[in-house]
Scaffold this motif. Structure first.
Motif, short mmCIF file in Angstrom:
data_model
loop_
_atom_site.label_atom_id
_atom_site.label_comp_id
_atom_site.label_asym_id
_atom_site.label_seq_id
_atom_site.Cartn_x
_atom_site.Cartn_y
_atom_site.Cartn_z
N ALA A 58 -38.36 -24.23 -8.15
CA ALA A 58 -39.31 -23.15 -7.87
C ALA A 58 -40.40 -23.68 -6.94
O ALA A 58 -40.89 -24.79 -7.12
N VAL A 59 -40.74 -22.87 -5.96
CA VAL A 59 -41.85 -23.20 -5.06
C VAL A 59 -42.85 -22.07 -5.19
O VAL A 59 -42.49 -20.89 -5.12
N ASP A 60 -44.11 -22.43 -5.40
CA ASP A 60 -45.16 -21.43 -5.56
C ASP A 60 -45.19 -20.48 -4.36
O ASP A 60 -44.83 -20.85 -3.23
N ALA A 61 -45.65 -19.27 -4.61
CA ALA A 61 -45.79 -18.26 -3.55
C ALA A 61 -46.71 -18.81 -2.46
O ALA A 61 -47.69 -19.51 -2.74
N ARG A 62 -46.35 -18.49 -1.20
CA ARG A 62 -47.12 -18.98 -0.08
C ARG A 62 -46.83 -18.09 1.13
O ARG A 62 -45.82 -17.40 1.17
N VAL A 63 -47.71 -18.14 2.09
CA VAL A 63 -47.52 -17.43 3.35
C VAL A 63 -46.54 -18.24 4.19
O VAL A 63 -46.64 -19.47 4.25
N ALA A 64 -45.60 -17.59 4.84
CA ALA A 64 -44.66 -18.29 5.73
C ALA A 64 -45.44 -18.99 6.84
O ALA A 64 -46.46 -18.45 7.31
N PRO A 65 -45.00 -20.16 7.27
CA PRO A 65 -45.75 -20.90 8.30
C PRO A 65 -46.06 -20.08 9.55
O PRO A 65 -47.18 -20.11 10.06
N GLU A 66 -45.07 -19.31 10.00
CA GLU A 66 -45.29 -18.54 11.22
C GLU A 66 -46.25 -17.37 11.02
O GLU A 66 -46.76 -16.81 12.00
N ALA A 67 -46.55 -17.04 9.77
CA ALA A 67 -47.48 -15.94 9.48
C ALA A 67 -48.88 -16.44 9.11
O ALA A 67 -49.79 -15.62 8.93
N CYS A 68 -49.07 -17.74 8.99
CA CYS A 68 -50.38 -18.29 8.63
C CYS A 68 -51.42 -17.97 9.69
O CYS A 68 -51.16 -18.12 10.89
N LEU A 69 -52.58 -17.55 9.23
CA LEU A 69 -53.69 -17.23 10.13
C LEU A 69 -54.87 -18.16 9.91
O LEU A 69 -55.79 -18.21 10.74
N THR A 70 -54.87 -18.90 8.78
CA THR A 70 -55.99 -19.79 8.47
C THR A 70 -55.47 -21.14 8.01
O THR A 70 -54.32 -21.27 7.55
N MET A 71 -56.33 -22.14 8.12
CA MET A 71 -55.97 -23.46 7.62
C MET A 71 -55.83 -23.45 6.10
O MET A 71 -55.04 -24.21 5.55
N ALA A 72 -56.55 -22.58 5.43
CA ALA A 72 -56.40 -22.48 3.98
C ALA A 72 -54.99 -22.06 3.62
O ALA A 72 -54.39 -22.60 2.66
N GLU A 73 -54.41 -21.12 4.37
CA GLU A 73 -53.03 -20.70 4.13
C GLU A 73 -52.06 -21.84 4.42
O GLU A 73 -51.11 -22.06 3.66
N VAL A 74 -52.30 -22.56 5.49
CA VAL A 74 -51.45 -23.71 5.83
C VAL A 74 -51.51 -24.74 4.71
O VAL A 74 -50.46 -25.21 4.22
N ARG A 75 -52.70 -25.09 4.28
CA ARG A 75 -52.86 -26.11 3.23
C ARG A 75 -52.25 -25.66 1.91
O ARG A 75 -51.65 -26.45 1.20
N HIS A 76 -52.41 -24.39 1.59
CA HIS A 76 -51.80 -23.86 0.37
C HIS A 76 -50.28 -24.00 0.43
O HIS A 76 -49.64 -24.40 -0.55
N GLY A 77 -49.70 -23.67 1.57
CA GLY A 77 -48.25 -23.80 1.73
C GLY A 77 -47.79 -25.24 1.63
O GLY A 77 -46.80 -25.55 0.96
N VAL A 78 -48.50 -26.14 2.28
CA VAL A 78 -48.15 -27.56 2.22
C VAL A 78 -48.26 -28.07 0.78
O VAL A 78 -47.37 -28.78 0.29
N ASP A 79 -49.33 -27.72 0.09
CA ASP A 79 -49.50 -28.17 -1.29
C ASP A 79 -48.39 -27.63 -2.20
O ASP A 79 -47.89 -28.35 -3.07
N ALA A 80 -48.00 -26.39 -1.99
CA ALA A 80 -46.91 -25.80 -2.79
C ALA A 80 -45.61 -26.56 -2.55
O ALA A 80 -44.87 -26.88 -3.49
N LEU A 81 -45.32 -26.84 -1.31
CA LEU A 81 -44.10 -27.58 -0.99
C LEU A 81 -44.15 -29.00 -1.52
O LEU A 81 -43.14 -29.54 -2.01
N ASP A 82 -45.32 -29.64 -1.45
CA ASP A 82 -45.45 -31.00 -1.99
C ASP A 82 -45.16 -31.03 -3.49
O ASP A 82 -44.48 -31.95 -3.98
#
Length: 105
Positions: free
Chosen positions: A3-27
């Motif tokens: 399971a990977v936590d919900a996150r915004v798709a990389p191509e849809a990210c508009l902020t660094m917070a969204e990017v970091r949230h996605g990276v942290d979820a994948l980590d």
């Protein structure tokens, strides 16, 4: 299934917070997967009859070759994939040596 936590798709990210949230979820998901890989190294250490077969150059190259073959279609740069997996394999072999020794102590 990991399971990977919900996150915004990389191509849809508009902020660094969204990017970091996605990276942290994948980590977090990668940690779970790496822990399972480590357990396979523990199994290998238990199964292998000799410490001499823990390090297997042919198997290392086979794994790297398979990873590179999968990297392209997944969109992963070989410049990231190869050194990451070679380091992963090196550390897993070191872990397996320790596990092999512990099971025979």
């Amino acid at each position: 299934m990991i399971a990977v936590d919900a996150r915004v798709a990389p191509e849809a990210c508009l902020t660094m917070a969204e990017v970091r949230h996605g990276v942290d979820a994948l980590d977090r998901a990668l940690v779970v997967m790496l822990a399972e890989r480590q357990r396979y190294m523990d199994a290998a250490a238990r199964i292998k009859p000799s410490r001499d077969v823990v390090h297997d150059d042919a198997r290392i190259e086979d794994v790297v070759s398979k990873v590179l073959a999968a990297a392209g279609p997944a969109g992963l740069s070989p410049a990231i994939a190869e050194p990451v997996w070679r380091t992963l394999i090196d550390r897993c072999i070191a872990h397996e040596f320790g596990a092999w020794d512990r099971t025979r102590a």
